[in-house]
Design a protein around this motif. Structure first.
Motif, PDB file in Angstrom:
ATOM      1  N   GLY A  40       0.820  -1.197   0.000  1.00  0.00           N
ATOM      2  CA  GLY A  40       0.000   0.000   0.000  1.00  0.00           C
ATOM      3  C   GLY A  40       0.852   1.244   0.000  1.00  0.00           C
ATOM      4  N   ARG A  41       0.249   2.309  -0.491  1.00  0.00           N
ATOM      5  CA  ARG A  41       0.935   3.583  -0.602  1.00  0.00           C
ATOM      6  C   ARG A  41      -0.024   4.675  -0.153  1.00  0.00           C
ATOM      7  N   ALA A  42       0.442   5.539   0.758  1.00  0.00           N
ATOM      8  CA  ALA A  42      -0.320   6.714   1.188  1.00  0.00           C
ATOM      9  C   ALA A  42       0.359   7.932   0.580  1.00  0.00           C
ATOM     10  N   VAL A  43      -0.398   8.748  -0.138  1.00  0.00           N
ATOM     11  CA  VAL A  43       0.139   9.915  -0.829  1.00  0.00           C
ATOM     12  C   VAL A  43      -0.546  11.164  -0.285  1.00  0.00           C
ATOM     13  N   TYR A  44       0.271  12.111   0.175  1.00  0.00           N
ATOM     14  CA  TYR A  44      -0.264  13.342   0.742  1.00  0.00           C
ATOM     15  C   TYR A  44      -0.922  14.197  -0.341  1.00  0.00           C
ATOM     16  N   ILE A  45      -2.130  14.679  -0.055  1.00  0.00           N
ATOM     17  CA  ILE A  45      -2.851  15.545  -0.985  1.00  0.00           C
ATOM     18  C   ILE A  45      -2.654  17.001  -0.548  1.00  0.00           C
ATOM     19  N   ALA A  64      -6.003  -6.992  -0.649  1.00  0.00           N
ATOM     20  CA  ALA A  64      -5.325  -5.980   0.155  1.00  0.00           C
ATOM     21  C   ALA A  64      -6.365  -4.958   0.612  1.00  0.00           C
ATOM     22  N   ARG A  65      -6.250  -4.556   1.869  1.00  0.00           N
ATOM     23  CA  ARG A  65      -7.161  -3.534   2.387  1.00  0.00           C
ATOM     24  C   ARG A  65      -6.482  -2.815   3.544  1.00  0.00           C
ATOM     25  N   TRP A  66      -6.664  -1.513   3.598  1.00  0.00           N
ATOM     26  CA  TRP A  66      -6.094  -0.711   4.675  1.00  0.00           C
ATOM     27  C   TRP A  66      -6.927  -0.845   5.946  1.00  0.00           C
ATOM     28  N   ILE A 102      -1.471  -1.803   6.044  1.00  0.00           N
ATOM     29  CA  ILE A 102      -2.060  -2.556   4.935  1.00  0.00           C
ATOM     30  C   ILE A 102      -2.160  -4.017   5.366  1.00  0.00           C
ATOM     31  N   CYS A 103      -3.293  -4.643   5.073  1.00  0.00           N
ATOM     32  CA  CYS A 103      -3.530  -6.025   5.498  1.00  0.00           C
ATOM     33  C   CYS A 103      -4.059  -6.837   4.318  1.00  0.00           C
ATOM     34  N   ARG A 104      -4.089  -8.152   4.502  1.00  0.00           N
ATOM     35  CA  ARG A 104      -4.771  -9.034   3.550  1.00  0.00           C
ATOM     36  C   ARG A 104      -6.019  -9.551   4.236  1.00  0.00           C
ATOM     37  N   THR A 105      -7.166  -9.318   3.615  1.00  0.00           N
ATOM     38  CA  THR A 105      -8.445  -9.720   4.205  1.00  0.00           C
ATOM     39  C   THR A 105      -8.514 -11.234   4.336  1.00  0.00           C
ATOM     40  N   CYS A 110      -0.689  -8.260   8.576  1.00  0.00           N
ATOM     41  CA  CYS A 110      -0.717  -6.814   8.328  1.00  0.00           C
ATOM     42  C   CYS A 110       0.709  -6.282   8.388  1.00  0.00           C
ATOM     43  N   SER A 111       0.912  -5.143   7.753  1.00  0.00           N
ATOM     44  CA  SER A 111       2.210  -4.486   7.767  1.00  0.00           C
ATOM     45  C   SER A 111       2.463  -3.813   9.108  1.00  0.00           C
ATOM     46  N   THR A 112       3.624  -3.245   9.225  1.00  0.00           N
ATOM     47  CA  THR A 112       3.890  -2.396  10.385  1.00  0.00           C
ATOM     48  C   THR A 112       3.001  -1.150  10.276  1.00  0.00           C
TER      49      THR A 112
END
Length: 117
Positions: A40-45, A64-66, A102-105, A110-112
């Motif tokens: 997953g990627r979080a991008v600042y708006i 994949a789901r946050w 980010i996790c897998r349903t 899940c990630s850190t």
């Protein structure tokens, strides 16, 4: 109030707004997280808002789901759309100050954690 005092007030207000937009450092404009099969990627708006993107490279029926956690909470909840393909997709919006991973349903890995600045 004279004309010069009014203009000075407008300039000061405009300066404060510009400083507020510069609050997120350039190196924090994008944060990536991954776990087995999902990334997953979080991008600042702007103004504390972020876009969340995700991919899932495995074809085992999981996605994949946050997950999101509020600043004063200890519990996690799913956030946004499930992404079930290796093609990156938009998953939802995020907010500064909240924690994300980010996790897998259905799998439970899940990630850190990343707390968005």
């Amino acid at each position: 109030m004279n004309m010069w005092a009014t203009r000075a007030g407008i300039v000061a207000t405009g300066t404060a707004v510009v400083l507020a937009f510069a609050a997120v450092p350039a190196q924090a404009a994008e944060i990536t997280k991954s776990t087995t099969g999902a990334s997953g990627r979080a991008v600042y708006i702007k103004n504390g808002d972020w876009d969340l993107f995700a991919t899932d490279t495995l074809t085992d029926g999981h996605c994949a789901r946050w997950q999101e956690r509020a600043p004063s909470s200890s519990s996690w909840s799913y956030k946004g759309n499930s992404i079930c393909t290796a093609t990156e997709g938009w998953a939802g919006f995020a907010r500064s100050g909240y924690s994300y991973r980010i996790c897998r349903t259905g799998v439970g890995n899940c990630s850190t954690v990343a707390t968005l600045p």
